[in-house]
Design a protein around this motif. Structure first.
Motif, PDB file in Angstrom:
ATOM      1  N   ALA A  74       9.746 -83.749  19.852  1.00  0.00           N
ATOM      2  CA  ALA A  74      10.056 -85.191  19.552  1.00  0.00           C
ATOM      3  C   ALA A  74      10.989 -85.300  18.153  1.00  0.00           C
ATOM      4  O   ALA A  74      11.185 -86.345  18.008  1.00  0.00           O
ATOM      5  CB  ALA A  74       8.777 -85.993  19.230  1.00  0.00           C
ATOM      6  N   GLY A  75      10.901 -84.294  17.637  1.00  0.00           N
ATOM      7  CA  GLY A  75      12.033 -84.163  16.446  1.00  0.00           C
ATOM      8  C   GLY A  75      11.093 -84.711  15.235  1.00  0.00           C
ATOM      9  O   GLY A  75      11.885 -85.024  14.224  1.00  0.00           O
ATOM     10  N   THR A  76       9.724 -84.613  15.142  1.00  0.00           N
ATOM     11  CA  THR A  76       9.079 -85.264  14.104  1.00  0.00           C
ATOM     12  C   THR A  76       8.462 -84.604  13.063  1.00  0.00           C
ATOM     13  O   THR A  76       7.605 -84.864  12.086  1.00  0.00           O
ATOM     14  CB  THR A  76       7.847 -86.163  14.647  1.00  0.00           C
ATOM     15  OG1 THR A  76       7.062 -85.322  15.350  1.00  0.00           O
ATOM     16  CG2 THR A  76       8.207 -87.289  15.674  1.00  0.00           C
ATOM     17  N   ILE A  77       8.918 -83.146  13.281  1.00  0.00           N
ATOM     18  CA  ILE A  77       8.608 -82.157  12.402  1.00  0.00           C
ATOM     19  C   ILE A  77       9.672 -81.434  11.686  1.00  0.00           C
ATOM     20  O   ILE A  77      10.677 -81.121  12.482  1.00  0.00           O
ATOM     21  CB  ILE A  77       7.515 -81.274  12.969  1.00  0.00           C
ATOM     22  CG1 ILE A  77       6.884 -80.243  12.067  1.00  0.00           C
ATOM     23  CG2 ILE A  77       8.275 -80.253  14.083  1.00  0.00           C
ATOM     24  CD1 ILE A  77       5.654 -79.597  12.701  1.00  0.00           C
ATOM     25  N   THR A  78       9.421 -81.205  10.607  1.00  0.00           N
ATOM     26  CA  THR A  78      10.813 -80.429   9.979  1.00  0.00           C
ATOM     27  C   THR A  78      10.294 -78.910   9.900  1.00  0.00           C
ATOM     28  O   THR A  78       9.226 -78.403  10.208  1.00  0.00           O
ATOM     29  CB  THR A  78      10.892 -80.733   8.298  1.00  0.00           C
ATOM     30  OG1 THR A  78       9.746 -80.487   7.566  1.00  0.00           O
ATOM     31  CG2 THR A  78      11.359 -82.143   8.260  1.00  0.00           C
ATOM     32  N   PHE A  79      11.285 -78.160   9.347  1.00  0.00           N
ATOM     33  CA  PHE A  79      11.193 -76.436   9.589  1.00  0.00           C
ATOM     34  C   PHE A  79      10.135 -76.058   8.467  1.00  0.00           C
ATOM     35  O   PHE A  79       9.358 -75.058   8.952  1.00  0.00           O
ATOM     36  CB  PHE A  79      12.692 -75.962   9.396  1.00  0.00           C
ATOM     37  CG  PHE A  79      12.525 -74.398   9.556  1.00  0.00           C
ATOM     38  CD1 PHE A  79      12.320 -73.656  10.922  1.00  0.00           C
ATOM     39  CD2 PHE A  79      12.664 -73.802   8.480  1.00  0.00           C
ATOM     40  CE1 PHE A  79      12.160 -72.468  11.104  1.00  0.00           C
ATOM     41  CE2 PHE A  79      12.401 -72.113   8.826  1.00  0.00           C
ATOM     42  CZ  PHE A  79      12.185 -71.701  10.095  1.00  0.00           C
ATOM     43  N   GLY A  80      10.270 -76.902   7.505  1.00  0.00           N
ATOM     44  CA  GLY A  80       9.223 -76.342   6.290  1.00  0.00           C
ATOM     45  C   GLY A  80       7.761 -76.622   7.025  1.00  0.00           C
ATOM     46  O   GLY A  80       6.896 -75.768   6.556  1.00  0.00           O
ATOM     47  N   ILE A  81       7.364 -77.731   7.291  1.00  0.00           N
ATOM     48  CA  ILE A  81       6.181 -77.963   7.855  1.00  0.00           C
ATOM     49  C   ILE A  81       5.775 -77.144   9.103  1.00  0.00           C
ATOM     50  O   ILE A  81       4.735 -76.745   8.993  1.00  0.00           O
ATOM     51  CB  ILE A  81       6.004 -79.524   8.113  1.00  0.00           C
ATOM     52  CG1 ILE A  81       6.390 -80.267   6.752  1.00  0.00           C
ATOM     53  CG2 ILE A  81       4.803 -79.892   8.931  1.00  0.00           C
ATOM     54  CD1 ILE A  81       6.450 -82.042   7.307  1.00  0.00           C
ATOM     55  N   LEU A 138       2.554 -77.063  19.576  1.00  0.00           N
ATOM     56  CA  LEU A 138       3.486 -77.597  18.721  1.00  0.00           C
ATOM     57  C   LEU A 138       4.817 -78.084  19.550  1.00  0.00           C
ATOM     58  O   LEU A 138       5.777 -78.861  18.949  1.00  0.00           O
ATOM     59  CB  LEU A 138       3.946 -76.857  17.586  1.00  0.00           C
ATOM     60  CG  LEU A 138       2.894 -76.801  16.549  1.00  0.00           C
ATOM     61  CD1 LEU A 138       3.466 -75.751  15.473  1.00  0.00           C
ATOM     62  CD2 LEU A 138       2.217 -78.177  15.937  1.00  0.00           C
ATOM     63  N   VAL A 139       4.833 -78.032  20.993  1.00  0.00           N
ATOM     64  CA  VAL A 139       5.844 -78.052  21.654  1.00  0.00           C
ATOM     65  C   VAL A 139       6.084 -79.748  21.778  1.00  0.00           C
ATOM     66  O   VAL A 139       7.271 -80.163  21.471  1.00  0.00           O
ATOM     67  CB  VAL A 139       5.686 -77.654  23.061  1.00  0.00           C
ATOM     68  CG1 VAL A 139       6.724 -78.343  24.036  1.00  0.00           C
ATOM     69  CG2 VAL A 139       6.062 -76.273  23.018  1.00  0.00           C
ATOM     70  N   PRO A 140       4.996 -80.571  21.951  1.00  0.00           N
ATOM     71  CA  PRO A 140       5.407 -82.129  21.714  1.00  0.00           C
ATOM     72  C   PRO A 140       5.891 -82.524  20.437  1.00  0.00           C
ATOM     73  O   PRO A 140       6.957 -83.395  20.266  1.00  0.00           O
ATOM     74  CB  PRO A 140       4.184 -82.653  21.972  1.00  0.00           C
ATOM     75  CG  PRO A 140       3.248 -81.627  22.775  1.00  0.00           C
ATOM     76  CD  PRO A 140       3.792 -80.389  22.024  1.00  0.00           C
ATOM     77  N   THR A 141       5.457 -81.926  19.453  1.00  0.00           N
ATOM     78  CA  THR A 141       5.943 -82.329  18.113  1.00  0.00           C
ATOM     79  C   THR A 141       7.479 -81.724  17.912  1.00  0.00           C
ATOM     80  O   THR A 141       8.369 -82.706  17.177  1.00  0.00           O
ATOM     81  CB  THR A 141       4.954 -81.955  17.106  1.00  0.00           C
ATOM     82  OG1 THR A 141       3.644 -82.367  17.221  1.00  0.00           O
ATOM     83  CG2 THR A 141       5.453 -82.373  15.786  1.00  0.00           C
TER      84      THR A 141
END
Length: 130
Positions: A62-69, A56-59
C-alpha cells in the motif's frame, strides 16, 4: 553388551548379536530424532526472517510505510526473535544436561538399592525393579 561381562551365559554369540542390534537400533533412532530436530532448527531462523516480511506485505504494497520505519520494525522483531532462539540454539546443551541428570539419578538409585525409574526398566530387558 555389558551383560556379557557380568554373566558368561549372556555372552553367547546369539545374545551378543541381539545386544549389538539393540544398540544399533537405538543409535539409528537417536540420530533420526537429531536429524529432524536439526532440520527444524536450521529452518527456524530462515522462516523467522521471512515471517516479518509476510506480515508487512499489505503495508509495503500500500506504500504507507517508509524504509526507516520498516527498519525499526525489523530491528524490534529481530530482538524479540533472538530471545526465542536461545532455546533453539542451546538445545544440545539442554539435552546433554538432561541425559547426565538421568544417568546420575539411575546411578544413585542403584547405589542406594532403590528401584530404577520405569523408563530405564522399559529399555533394559532382564532387569527387574526389585
Amino acid at each position: 553388551m555389558v551383560y556379557g561381562e557380568d554373566d558368561e551365559l549372556r555372552a553367547q554369540p546369539v545374545s551378543l548379536k541381539q545386544l549389538f542390534s539393540n544398540v544399533r537400533r537405538n543409535y539409528f533412532r537417536l540420530y533420526f530424532h537429531y536429524m529432524y530436530f536439526n532440520v527444524a532448527r536450521s529452518l527456524y531462523p530462515q522462516a523467522d526472517n521471512i515471517f516479518v516480511y509476510l506480515l508487512l506485505v499489505p503495508t509495503i504494497a500500500a506504500g504507507t510505510i517508509t524504509f526507516g520505519i520498516l527498519q525499526q520494525i525489523l530491528t524490534a522483531f529481530n530482538q524479540v526473535s533472538n530471545s526465542f532462539q536461545y532455546l533453539v540454539n542451546s538445545w544440545t546443551t539442554i539435552v546433554e544436561l538432561l541425559s547426565v541428570y538421568k544417568r546420575l539419578f539411575a546411578f544413585e538409585a542403584t547405589l542406594g538399592g532403590k528401584p530404577l525409574p520405569k523408563i530405564d526398566l522399559t529399555y533394559q530387558p532382564g532387569i527387574s525393579d526389585s
